[in-house]
Scaffold this active site. Structure first.
Site, mmCIF file in Angstrom:
data_model
loop_
_atom_site.group_PDB
_atom_site.id
_atom_site.type_symbol
_atom_site.label_atom_id
_atom_site.label_comp_id
_atom_site.label_asym_id
_atom_site.label_seq_id
_atom_site.Cartn_x
_atom_site.Cartn_y
_atom_site.Cartn_z
ATOM 1 C CG HIS A 42 -3.995 0.154 5.292
ATOM 2 N ND1 HIS A 42 -3.273 -0.795 3.699
ATOM 3 C CD2 HIS A 42 -5.067 1.019 4.718
ATOM 4 C CE1 HIS A 42 -4.582 -0.083 3.049
ATOM 5 N NE2 HIS A 42 -5.118 0.500 3.499
ATOM 6 C CB CYS B 252 -0.929 0.082 1.575
ATOM 7 S SG CYS B 252 -0.161 -0.275 3.024
#
EC number: 3.4.19.12
Length: 794
Positions: A754, A298
Site C-alpha cells: 500500500h 493507491c
C-alpha cells in the site's frame, strides 16, 4: 450521480456532465435532451456481525478471494436512483404523461435511449474488481509423469527438520527424492533459508509438498519449475512412495493460503507509516480532497496528490480549466488534457472534500470521520493506463514507474504552450577518466529522478542487526525485527563517489582498461525528486525490499554536487568508436553473440534485447561479466531497447527512414529536437514512440554533433547568447531545497502492499491515505520511498 445536482447524460452522445457544466455543453452543441440521474445513498442496516463502531465485520476471511463466500468483502454502496428526461435551457422535466403525447417515432427513440443509458456499464463498473479467487490452482504438468527415485527414503509422520540447517518450521519434502528442506526466506528474515529452492536449482526436481499441511483432503504442493502453487492429482501415490499415508495425517502448519490471508489482514507493521496509533484530525477544503481506491490504485492516488501540489501542474491544468473544457474534443473521455484538468480541479477546488456520510447515522449528527466522499478517477486511470501492460490492470504498481510514465505522457501531450514536467527535468553530467591515459570524456543526459543508493554496510546499529539475525538463525521466534539505521549523508556519499569501470574501452590507448565514472548535476531543477533504492535482488535473484530507516533532512544543499565541466589543462579522450566484436571469419560484418550466455540471462527473467546488449558490450567474455553489465544498467531508459549493431543499416533495432511515422516524427520535433535527431531516435527503437522518447533523453551525448531546433532553447539561453545544450529545455538555479512531500510504501515489494503520501500544506503536514485526509501528528519521514523537494528562493 451522487454529487449535488446529479448527472446529466446527453441523449445523443451519451457523455455525462455535472450540473455546473451541462449548460456549457448545451450552448456549445445545441443539444437539448438530457437524461437526469440522481442517487441517494440508502441507510445501511446494522450488520449482525458488526460491533456498530464503524469497524469491518468481525467475521474473518477464510478464503484468499475477493467477492466470494468466505473471502474478503467488496463493499457495494446501495443507492436509490431517480431518473427523468429534462429539456435545456430551462431544464424542463419530461414526464411519462408528456411522453404519451409525443409522436410514436419520438417516443420510441427517447425510450430506447433511456433504456440504453440505464443498461450501459459505467467506467467504474468496468474497472471494478468484482470477484477474484486466489485459491484456484492448476494441475502441475509434472504431476502425471513425476519421476520418483527408489532410494529407500521413508519420511516419519512428525518431527521434521531441514537436512541442512535443522530448521523445524516451513519444511518441504521434494517429491522426487524425498529430501526434507526448509522453504524460502521472507523479506523480514523469517521463513526458511532457501534450502528447498537451492536443491531444485541443483537437481531440477520440480515438485515439493509442505510437511504439516498434509490431510486426507490434500496438501500444499509447489512447483519450482512453474513457480506457483499447483495441484497434484497423484499426491496420495507420490506420498506413499516415501511412506506417508495421507489418510492418517493431520494439519500442524498453516497453509500458504492461510499465511497470505494473515498478511492481508495484518496492519500492525504498517502503523507507523499510516499513523494509525493515534486519532488523527480529519481535514477538509481546497487541496485537501481524498481519492477513492479503485482496486490497488493507491500508487496513482499518491503520485497525483503530490503532482497537483506543484505550481506548474496547477497553472497548466487547473487555472485554465474553463478554457480546456471549452476547447475539449467531441469525446473528452479520450482527451489527456481534459481528464488531467478534471482530476486536478477535483483535488484542488474543495468541492468534493466533504465527510463521507456515516452509513449508520441517519440524522448526520455524529462527528465527521476521516473518510471523505472524495473523487474516483476512473476515466483518468483508464486513459493513462490504456495500452500499458501494467497500468491498465488492477494490480499494484511501482509509484516511481508510474510517475515516470505520467511525465512521459505529459511530455508527449505538451506539443505547444507550457510543459509542467520541466519542473522536474534536469541535466546530469557524467565524467569518465581513463586511468591509463588520464584523459577524460564528458557526456550529459536528461533525468527527472535522483536514485539514491542505500549502503547497508553503513548502518549505525550493526550490532543490533547482527544479534537479531543470529537469533533468527537459531530459530528464536521471539527475535525482534530490527530496522537498519542508515545516515542520509552515507547515501549521498554513495551517490557522489566515483564508480570503477573495469572493462572500459579507452580510445586513447585503443584497448580495454580501468576508468572512473563520476556523476554530477549539470543543472538543478525547480523541484527535485529523490527515490530511495529500497528494492533490490537477493543472492538468489529474488526481488526483496530493504527495511531501512534513513534520516532524510527537511532542507538539502546540493551545491557541492554541481558539475564543473572540462578542467583547465585536462585532455579529452579522442572521439573514436570502439572496434566491433569480430569472429574468426573476418568477412562477417555483424558480431556473433554467444547464444548460450544470452539464453542463460533470458532464463533469469531479463528482456531479450537487454541480454543481447549485455553480451555484446562485454565482448562475449562470459555470464559473470554480462550479469554485472545488466545489474549496472537496469535503470537505463533504453535497457530493453533493441541492440543496434555497428554497420547494420537494416538489422535488428533499425528502421528505414522512409517507413518512419510522420506523426511520431512531429511529436518528437515538437519537444525541441530536430528532425534528424527524431529520425535517429525512431530508427534506434524500431519506430516505437515511447521508446524513442526515452532513448533521445538518455543519448544526448550522441546528439551533440547534430543541430538542435529553436524549440530546444530556453528564453534565458537565447537572450544570453550562449549555445544551448542539445535537447529539451531545462531550468537552472541554486541547489538548495526544502522537503514538501514524500510517498511511502508498505509491503514486501512494489507489486503488493500500500502507498500513502504526506504533503506539507501551510506548514502543516497532511497525510493522504486514499479517501482519508488528516493532519499528520508524526510524519514518518525516515521511512519514505519517494521524496519531493522544492527550490528555496534566495
Amino acid at each position: 450521480m451522487e454529487s449535488e445536482g446529479g448527472l446529466y447524460v446527453c441523449m445523443n452522445s451519451f457523455l455525462g456532465f455535472g450540473s455546473q457544466y451541462v449548460d456549457r455543453h448545451h450552448a456549445r452543441t445545441g443539444q437539448r435532451a438530457y437524461f437526469h440521474i440522481t442517487r441517494t445513498r440508502k441507510t445501511k442496516k446494522e450488520d449482525d456481525n458488526n460491533s456498530g463502531s464503524g469497524h469491518p465485520p468481525k467475521k474473518k476471511p477464510t478464503r484468499l478471494a475477493i467477492g466470494i463466500e468466505g473471502g474478503f468483502d467488496v463493499e457495494q454502496e446501495q443507492y436509490e436512483e431517480d431518473v427523468k428526461v429534462v429539456i435545456l435551457p430551462d431544464r424542463q422535466e419530461v414526464t411519462s404523461e408528456d411522453l404519451g403525447t409525443m409522436p410514436d417515432v419520438v417516443r420510441e427513440r427517447v425510450s430506447l435511449s433511456m433504456a440504453g443509458i440505464m443498461a450501459a456499464d459505467s467506467v467504474s463498473h468496468t474497472l471494478q474488481v468484482q470477484q477474484w479467487d486466489g485459491e484456484v490452482r492448476q494441475e502441475s504438468r509434472h504431476a502425471a509423469d513425476l519421476k520418483q527415485l527408489d532410494n529407500g527414503v521413508k519420511i516419519p509422520p512428525s518431527g521434521w527438520r531441514c537436512d541442512v540447517c535443522d530448521l523445524q518450521e516451513n519444511i518441504w519434502m521434494n517429491l522426487t527424492d524425498g529430501k526434507v528442506l526448509c522453504g524460502r526466506r521472507y523479506f523480514d528474515g523469517s521463513g526458511g533459508n532457501n534450502h528447498a529452492l537451492l536443491h531444485f536449482q541443483e537437481t531440477g526436481y520440480p515438485l515439493a509438498v509442505k510437511l504439516g499441511t498434509i490431510t486426507p483432503d490434500g496438501a500444499d504442493v509447489y512447483s519450482y519449475d512453474e513457480d506457483d502453487m499447483v495441484l497434484d492429482s497423484k499426491l496420495p501415490e507420490h506420498l506413499a512412495h516415501f511412506g506417508i499415508n495421507m489418510m492418517t495425517m493431520e494439519k500442524t502448519e498453516r497453509t500458504m493460503t492461510e499465511l497470505e490471508i494473515a498478511v492481508n489482514q495484518r496492519v500492525g507493521e504498517w502503523e507507523v507509516i499510516q499513523e494509525s496509533g493515534t486519532t488523527l484530525r480529519p481535514m477538509f477544503g481546497p487541496g485537501l480532497t481524498g481519492m477513492k481506491n479503485l482496486g490497488n490504485s493507491c500508487y496513482l492516488n499518491s503520485v497525483m496528490q503530490v503532482l497537483f501540489t506543484v505550481p506548474d501542474f496547477q497553472s497548466k491544468y487547473v487555472s485554465n480549466i474553463d478554457k480546456i473544457i471549452d476547447e475539449a474534443p467531441s469525446d473528452p473521455t479520450q482527451d489527456f488534457k481534459t481528464q488531467v484538468a478534471k482530476l486536478g480541479y477535483g483535488l484542488l477546488s474543495g468541492e468534493y472534500s466533504k465527510p463521507a456520510p456515516d452509513p449508520g447515522d441517519e440524522n448526520g449528527a455524529s462527528e465527521p470521520r476521516g473518510d471523505q466522499i472524495g473523487i474516483a478517477p476512473q476515466m483518468f486511470k483508464a486513459l493513462v493506463g490504456r495500452g500499458h501492460p501494467e497500468f491498465s490492470t488492477n494490480r499494484q504498481q511501482d509509484a516511481q514507474e508510474f510517475l515516470l510514465h505520467f511525465i512521459n505522457m505529459v511530455e508527449r501531450n505538451c506539443r505547444s504552450g507550457s510543459n509542467p514536467s520541466e519542473a522536474f527535468r534536469f541535466l546530469v553530467e557524467e565524467r569518465i577518466v581513463c586511468q591509463q591515459s588520464q584523459k577524460a570524456k564528458y557526456t550529459q543526459r536528461v533525468d527527472y529522478i535522483v536514485q539514491l543508493p542505500v549502503p547497508m554496510d553503513q548502518a549505525t546499529n550493526t550490532e543490533e542487526l547482527q544479534e537479531a539475525e543470529r537469533r533468527r538463525e537459531e530459530g528464536d521466534s521471539s527475535a525482534p525485527t530490527v530496522r537498519a539505521q542508515i545516515p542520509f549523508t552515507a547515501c549521498m556519499a554513495a551517490l557522489s563517489e566515483p564508480e570503477i569501470l573495469t572493462d572500459f574501452w579507452s580510445s586513447a590507448v585503443q584497448t580495454k582498461t580501468t576508468a572512473t565514472k563520476t556523476t554530477r548535476f549539470a543543472s538543478f531543477p525547480d523541484h527535485l525528486v529523490i527515490q530511495i533504492k529500497k528494492f533490490t535482488f537477493g543472492l538468489d535473484w529474488v526481488p526483496k525490499k530493504l527495511d531501512v530507516s534513513i534520516d532524510v533532512p527537511d532542507t538539502l544543499d546540493l551545491s557541492a554536487l554541481l558539475a564543473t565541466g572540462q578542467q583547465p589543462g585536462e585532455e579529452l579522450l579522442p572521439e573514436v568508436a570502439p572496434p566491433p566484436l569480430m569472429t574468426p571469419d573476418v568477412e562477417v560484418k555483424a558480431p556473433v553473440l554467444d547464444d548460450s550466455t544470452v539464453s542463460q540471462l533470458c532464463e533469469m527473467g531479463f528482456p531479450l534485447e537487454a541480454c543481447r546488449k549485455a553480451v555484446y558490450y562485454t565482448g562475449n567474455t562470459g555470464i559473470d561479466a554480462a550479469m554485472n553489465w545488466i545489474m549496472s544498467h537496469m535503470d537505463d531508459p533504453d535497457f530493453a531497447a533493441p541492440l543496434v549493431l555497428p554497420g547494420c543499416s537494416s538489422g535488428a533495432g533499425t528502421t528505414p527512414t522512409e517507413s518512419l511515422s510522420e506523426e511520431h516524427l512531429a511529436t518528437i520535433v515538437s519537444m525541441g529536437f530536430s528532425r534528424d535527431q527524431a529520425t535517429k531516435a525512431l530508427r534506434a527503437t524500431s519506430n516505437v514512440l515511447d521508446r524513442a522518447v526515452d532513448w533521445i533523453f538518455s543519448h544526448l551525448d550522441d546528439l551533440e554533433s547534430m543541430d538542435v531546433s529553436e524549440g530546444g532553447r530556453s528564453a534565458a539561453e537565447s537572450e544570453g547568447g550562449r549555445d544551448p545544450p542539445p535537447g529539451p529545455r531545462v531550468r537552472d538555479g541554486p541547489g538548495k531545497y526544502e522537503l514538501f512531500a514524500f510517498i511511502s510504501h508498505m509491503g514486501t515489494s512494489t507489486m503488493c502492499g500500500h502507498y500513502v503520501c504526506h504533503i506539507k500544506k501551510d506548514q502543516q503536514w497532511v497525510i493522504f491515505n486514499d479517501q482519508k485526509v488528516c493532519a499528520s501528528e508524526k510524519p514518518p519521514k525516515d521511512l519514505g520511498y519517494l521524496y519531493f523537494y522544492r527550490r528555496v528562493a534566495e
